[in-house]
Write an enzyme that holds these catalytic residues in place. Sequence first.
Site, PDB file in Angstrom:
ATOM      1  CG  ASP A   1      -7.631   3.946  -4.901  1.00 36.29           C
ATOM      2  OD1 ASP A   1      -8.802   4.545  -4.924  1.00 36.29           O
ATOM      3  OD2 ASP A   1      -6.939   3.557  -5.704  1.00 36.29           O
TER       4      ASP A   1
ATOM      5  CD  GLU B   1      -3.221  -0.662  -0.610  1.00 36.79           C
ATOM      6  OE1 GLU B   1      -2.935   0.167  -0.581  1.00 36.79           O
ATOM      7  OE2 GLU B   1      -3.763  -1.852  -0.485  1.00 36.79           O
TER       8      GLU B   1
ATOM      9  CE1 TYR C   1      -6.760   3.328  -1.089  1.00 36.61           C
ATOM     10  CE2 TYR C   1      -4.344   3.852  -0.423  1.00 36.61           C
ATOM     11  CZ  TYR C   1      -5.610   2.719  -1.064  1.00 36.61           C
ATOM     12  OH  TYR C   1      -5.638   1.402  -2.010  1.00 36.61           O
TER      13      TYR C   1
END
Length: 349
Positions: free
Chosen positions: A143, A47, A125
């Site tokens: 996102d 991520e 996020y």
Amino acid sequence: MLKTRKRRLPHLDSEAFRTALIDWYESNRRELPWRRTNDPYRIWISEIMLQQTQVKTVIPYFERFVQEFPNLAALRRASEPEVLSLWQGLGYYRRAKNLLVAAKIAKSVPQSYSELLELPGIGRYTAAAIASIAFGERRAAVDGNVERVISRLCCIDASASKLKRNCESVSQGAMGDANPGDWNQALMELGATVCRPFEPQCDKCPVAKFCKANQTATQSKYPIAKPTAKPKKLVHACVCPVHKGKVGLCKIASGQWWAGMWEFPRTEVDTTETPMTAAERLGFADLQGLLIVKHSVTQYSITLHSFVARAKKQKRELSWFSQDAIAELPMPAAQRKVADALKHAVIST
DNA sequence: GACTCGTGGCT
DNA sequence: TAGCCAAGAGT
């Protein structure tokens, strides 16, 4: 506490919508390295790397990174230059620095959204993505993909930061009892592969019949684009000083672009001078042109002129490395191209 | 809220 | 090709 006005979106908050989206995801999801595991550490790494970076670009970096640092304990023992070396070419190097700081703070990967948020480099996020994918927390991750998908589904006219909060609210409200990790990834996957910025593939979209933009043929209007400035042009010059098989470089100071990485001595080229004149200002003579690299840093487009100088001695303000040692140094992408060209030039002469 | 920070893919 | 954009965060 939540000031966000509750939006009633019956057309999305329905079992029919969830089923259509999740079923599509389960049969169309791409096989990605970080989807082969439930390891929260690997999901965290992925991520961070995926922030503002395309999947295709991330894959080889992810593979190398988790091979070198297979778990949090291994990463914690790393030095910043080691991490930057593995990160070089991926950009946004603050991500790598914050990741290392976070690894030294955390005893293990935090298991909740709120704990994840406290770590440097993890924002709304990323915290939502890790919490939902690795730990099943019911938390909408929004996102750029999800913003595009939801702004089209609902024809949301808000722009910029308002849009993000708005989409978080919509996604959270529509998630229902779906698996949170699958829900978030399904929206992102749809945005990345079908509901693309240009020429969305609405004929392949599993939720087209729920989409207001599709119904009104306004897909290209969403999300509302923000005005973009023309990139400013810069010209830089750098010199590769060579002396007795060694090459001189300097470490980039904090506060500058690419801080902490290494580069050949570099300067801006003024509009009143030539690249070679500017390069000579760095204190070298008898320069030979090596390579011209065009690259860009957000709103700047930079042309980097590189030169080779046979130095009379090894200047003490520089650090001197063999070609093999240079390969191990973290360098900005443009400088790495110059280093590669230098290697070939030296070999061929 | 507006800027800053990298780089490469894609059209 | 020139420009847009990408699984954003920090300030």
